[in-house]
Design a protein around this motif. Sequence first.
Motif, short mmCIF file in Angstrom:
data_model
loop_
_atom_site.label_atom_id
_atom_site.label_comp_id
_atom_site.label_asym_id
_atom_site.label_seq_id
_atom_site.Cartn_x
_atom_site.Cartn_y
_atom_site.Cartn_z
N SER A 11 0.82 -1.21 0.00
CA SER A 11 0.00 0.00 0.00
C SER A 11 0.85 1.27 0.00
O SER A 11 0.49 2.25 -0.65
N HIS A 12 2.02 1.24 0.65
CA HIS A 12 2.83 2.47 0.67
C HIS A 12 3.32 2.80 -0.73
O HIS A 12 3.36 3.96 -1.14
N LEU A 13 3.63 1.77 -1.51
CA LEU A 13 4.09 1.99 -2.87
C LEU A 13 2.94 2.45 -3.76
O LEU A 13 3.08 3.39 -4.56
N ALA A 14 1.79 1.80 -3.60
CA ALA A 14 0.61 2.17 -4.40
C ALA A 14 0.24 3.63 -4.13
O ALA A 14 -0.03 4.40 -5.07
N GLU A 15 0.24 4.01 -2.85
CA GLU A 15 -0.14 5.38 -2.51
C GLU A 15 0.91 6.38 -2.97
O GLU A 15 0.60 7.48 -3.39
N GLY A 16 2.17 5.98 -2.90
CA GLY A 16 3.25 6.83 -3.39
C GLY A 16 3.10 7.09 -4.89
O GLY A 16 3.28 8.22 -5.36
N LEU A 17 2.76 6.03 -5.61
CA LEU A 17 2.56 6.17 -7.06
C LEU A 17 1.38 7.08 -7.34
O LEU A 17 1.44 7.95 -8.19
N ARG A 18 0.30 6.86 -6.58
CA ARG A 18 -0.89 7.69 -6.79
C ARG A 18 -0.55 9.17 -6.58
O ARG A 18 -0.83 10.01 -7.42
N PHE A 19 0.10 9.44 -5.46
CA PHE A 19 0.44 10.82 -5.10
C PHE A 19 1.25 11.49 -6.21
O PHE A 19 0.95 12.58 -6.67
N ASN A 20 2.28 10.77 -6.66
CA ASN A 20 3.20 11.36 -7.63
C ASN A 20 2.59 11.47 -9.03
O ASN A 20 2.83 12.42 -9.75
N LEU A 21 1.78 10.47 -9.40
CA LEU A 21 1.16 10.52 -10.72
C LEU A 21 0.06 11.58 -10.76
O LEU A 21 -0.11 12.26 -11.77
N GLU A 22 -0.64 11.74 -9.65
CA GLU A 22 -1.66 12.80 -9.60
C GLU A 22 -0.99 14.16 -9.71
O GLU A 22 -1.52 15.06 -10.36
N ALA A 23 0.17 14.27 -9.10
CA ALA A 23 0.92 15.53 -9.19
C ALA A 23 1.33 15.82 -10.63
O ALA A 23 1.51 16.97 -11.03
N GLU A 24 1.47 14.77 -11.43
CA GLU A 24 1.82 14.92 -12.84
C GLU A 24 0.59 15.14 -13.72
O GLU A 24 0.69 15.21 -14.94
N GLY A 25 -0.58 15.16 -13.08
CA GLY A 25 -1.81 15.44 -13.84
C GLY A 25 -2.56 14.20 -14.30
O GLY A 25 -3.47 14.29 -15.10
N TYR A 26 -2.20 13.04 -13.77
CA TYR A 26 -2.93 11.83 -14.14
C TYR A 26 -4.07 11.59 -13.16
O TYR A 26 -3.99 11.99 -11.99
N GLN A 27 -5.08 10.91 -13.66
CA GLN A 27 -6.15 10.44 -12.79
C GLN A 27 -5.80 8.99 -12.44
O GLN A 27 -5.57 8.18 -13.34
N VAL A 28 -5.74 8.68 -11.15
CA VAL A 28 -5.17 7.40 -10.73
C VAL A 28 -6.16 6.60 -9.89
O VAL A 28 -6.84 7.15 -9.03
N GLU A 29 -6.26 5.32 -10.18
CA GLU A 29 -6.98 4.39 -9.30
C GLU A 29 -6.00 3.30 -8.91
O GLU A 29 -5.12 2.94 -9.70
N THR A 30 -6.17 2.75 -7.71
CA THR A 30 -5.31 1.65 -7.29
C THR A 30 -6.17 0.46 -6.90
O THR A 30 -7.27 0.62 -6.36
#
Length: 238
Positions: A11-30
């Motif tokens: 979960s820490h990796l999934a949330e890290g990816l979400r945080f960073n990808l959202e910062a790049e302007g992506y819409q993210v689901e995990t």
Amino acid sequence: MSRVLVVEDESHLAEGLRFNLEAEGYQVETVDTGEAALERLNVEPAFDVLILDVMLPGKDGFGVMTEMRQSGFLVPTLMLTARGHSDDVLRGFEAGADDYLTKPFDLAILIARIGGLLRRRNWLQPPAPRKPDDVFTFGVDHDKWVNFDSLELWVRNQVFRLTLMEANLLRFMIEHEGKPVSRKNMLQKVWSLQEDTDTRPIDNFIVRLRRYLEDDPKTPKHLITVRGVGYQFVATPA
Ligand code: CA
């Protein structure tokens, strides 16, 4: 806005990816299991990119990848593999993955790779009339061709969608037309893998390509076996 599905149970990796990808302007689901990923893919709207971890509880990344492709989901997919498992990389490509990163990865590289896969997504749109620019024609009657931009292989009136790796392997064979190419060479140049890797998956790739482009896959004329070496591409069989 491009939509990314992250399949990762840590979960820490999934949330890290979400945080960073959202910062790049992506819409993210995990999601945290392969089963959940397959269910999620069946629900609209579709995703533009999938980030798929290999090590998942239950159905692993290879299983998810294989099932997805068999069900016709062509969403560009980046697999996350463990470092030092080069067999996994090949297995992932064999299952239909488009790209991979080994863990731990550099976030900037991940984001760059996602950009690359999104460009690929545009190739997956329904074919629009346009000037084909990266096409190789072959066959005795010049009735077979491969378009390396759209990843389409045309054999007379039939069209096959190639995965990026199938296309890369075919391109490599075509570039060495008329010359035997060793499995080791393919592994290094197409997959960027060093020796010590099981080369059998290459044979499976060749079997698949033969199914697409040979008139009789059991007696290949274009992708011929060179005993003790590997394979050779012949554009115009005698
Ligand atoms: Ca995992």
